[in-house]
Design a protein around this motif. Structure first.
Motif, mmCIF file in Angstrom:
data_model
loop_
_atom_site.group_PDB
_atom_site.id
_atom_site.type_symbol
_atom_site.label_atom_id
_atom_site.label_comp_id
_atom_site.label_asym_id
_atom_site.label_seq_id
_atom_site.Cartn_x
_atom_site.Cartn_y
_atom_site.Cartn_z
ATOM 1 N N SER A 13 5.300 -6.784 10.193
ATOM 2 C CA SER A 13 4.930 -6.430 8.821
ATOM 3 C C SER A 13 4.058 -5.178 8.796
ATOM 4 O O SER A 13 4.242 -4.289 7.959
ATOM 5 N N ASN A 14 3.098 -5.122 9.736
ATOM 6 C CA ASN A 14 2.223 -3.957 9.801
ATOM 7 C C ASN A 14 2.992 -2.691 10.157
ATOM 8 O O ASN A 14 2.723 -1.612 9.606
ATOM 9 N N LEU A 34 6.394 2.708 5.912
ATOM 10 C CA LEU A 34 6.541 2.965 4.480
ATOM 11 C C LEU A 34 5.481 3.952 3.995
ATOM 12 O O LEU A 34 5.783 4.892 3.246
ATOM 13 N N ILE A 35 4.230 3.737 4.412
ATOM 14 C CA ILE A 35 3.136 4.621 3.993
ATOM 15 C C ILE A 35 3.347 6.027 4.553
ATOM 16 O O ILE A 35 3.138 7.024 3.852
ATOM 17 N N LEU A 92 4.935 -1.674 7.074
ATOM 18 C CA LEU A 92 4.033 -1.089 6.085
ATOM 19 C C LEU A 92 3.598 0.300 6.512
ATOM 20 O O LEU A 92 3.548 1.226 5.694
ATOM 21 N N SER A 93 3.291 0.464 7.802
ATOM 22 C CA SER A 93 2.881 1.762 8.310
ATOM 23 C C SER A 93 3.986 2.799 8.143
ATOM 24 O O SER A 93 3.730 3.944 7.738
#
Length: 239
Positions: free
Chosen positions: A96-97, A103-104, A100-101
Motif C-alpha cells: 500500500s505504501n 501515486l504521489i 501510494l508513493s
C-alpha cells in the motif's frame, strides 16, 4: 480436501493418523514411504477465525494419539498463525505504501505534508516543478513558498486542518524560488495516526495562475465591449 492438510483446513481441527494407511488420497503415500514415515498429524493455523494454513508433522514410528503433544502443538500453531498474520499485514502495508508513493510521485499536481509546527515532511516532484525548490532544500524546514505577508493566513488555515477540518479549493498566492508569485488552489486534509491523533497536514496544490489570468482578460474584454457599446453613436443590435 482429501489428503490430510486439506481435511485439517476444511475442519479447522487437528487430525491424527497413528499409522498411515495404504491410501494415496489420505496422505502423500509415496513420499512418506521413501522417508520411512509411519504416522502423521496436522494442525490448522488459525488467527481470529481465519485459517491461514496447516502444519503437518510426520513420524518414522507408529504413534498413538498423544493429547499432551496435541495441546503443545495447538499452542505452537497459534503462535505461527500470529506470525504469519503479522507478516501478511506488513506485506500489505508495504504494498500500500509503495502504491501510494508511486501515486504521489506521478501526480501532476503538487502534494506536500507538514507537521503541526509547519515543517515539511513530504515534497513531491510536482511541487519541485511548481515552486522551484528541490525536496532536499525543503524537507525539515518551514514552507519557503509562503511569503512573509501570507504567514498569518497560512497559520490560520493550518490550524483549521489540525483541528480536524478538511479544506477544498482555497485560492491563495504563493511564491516561487525565483521570486515570482503564482495563484494556487489548495485542498488540505489532516493525517491521523493509528490512535486517531492528527500528526500532519497534507495539501494538494494546483497552479491556477494562467486560468486566473485568462479569466481577468475575459472580464477586461467584456468591460471594453460594454464601454464601446455605450459610447457608440450608432444603433447596435445583436441577434
Amino acid at each position: 480436501g482429501e489428503i490430510l492438510p486439506g481435511r485439517v483446513w476444511a475442519s479447522g481441527e487437528p487430525l491424527w493418523i497413528s499409522e498411515i494407511p495404504d491410501d494415496e488420497h489420505l496422505v502423500r503415500r509415496t513420499i512418506a514411504l521413501q522417508h520411512g514415515l509411519s504416522s502423521a498429524c496436522g494442525f490448522p493455523l488459525i488467527y481470529e477465525d481465519e485459517t491461514l494454513g496447516v502444519i503437518e508433522f510426520l513420524s518414522r514410528q507408529v504413534r498413538p494419539s498423544d493429547e499432551d503433544f496435541i495441546q503443545a502443538m495447538r499452542h505452537i500453531s497459534h503462535q505461527v498463525a500470529v506470525f504469519m498474520r503479522r507478516v501478511r499485514a506488513e506485506e500489505q502495508l508495504r504494498e500500500s505504501n509503495e502504491a501510494l508513493s508511486s501515486l504521489i510521485s506521478a501526480s501532476p499536481v503538487a502534494i506536500t505534508t507538514v507537521n503541526p509546527a509547519g515543517e515539511v515532511l513530504m515534497w513531491n516532484p510536482a511541487a519541485e516543478r511548481t515552486f522551484g525548490w528541490t525536496e532536499a532544500e525543503v524537507i525539515g524546514r518551514l514552507l519557503p513558498s509562503v511569503p512573509k505577508e501570507k504567514q498569518e493566513e497560512y497559520r490560520l488555515l493550518r490550524e483549521q486542518v489540525l483541528q480536524g477540518q478538511a479544506l477544498a479549493g482555497i485560492e491563495v498566492q504563493r511564491r516561487r524560488k525565483d521570486g515570482t508569485f503564482i495563484d494556487i488552489s489548495v485542498s488540505t486534509a489532516p493525517i491521523r495516526d493509528a490512535e486517531g491523533s492528527i500528526v500532519s497536514v497534507m495539501a494538494v496544490m494546483a497552479d491556477i495562475t494562467e486560468r486566473k489570468q485568462a479569466d481577468e482578460a475575459l472580464r477586461e474584454a467584456h468591460k471594453a465591449i460594454r464601454t464601446l457599446l455605450q459610447a457608440s453613436p450608432a444603433a447596435i443590435v445583436t441577434l
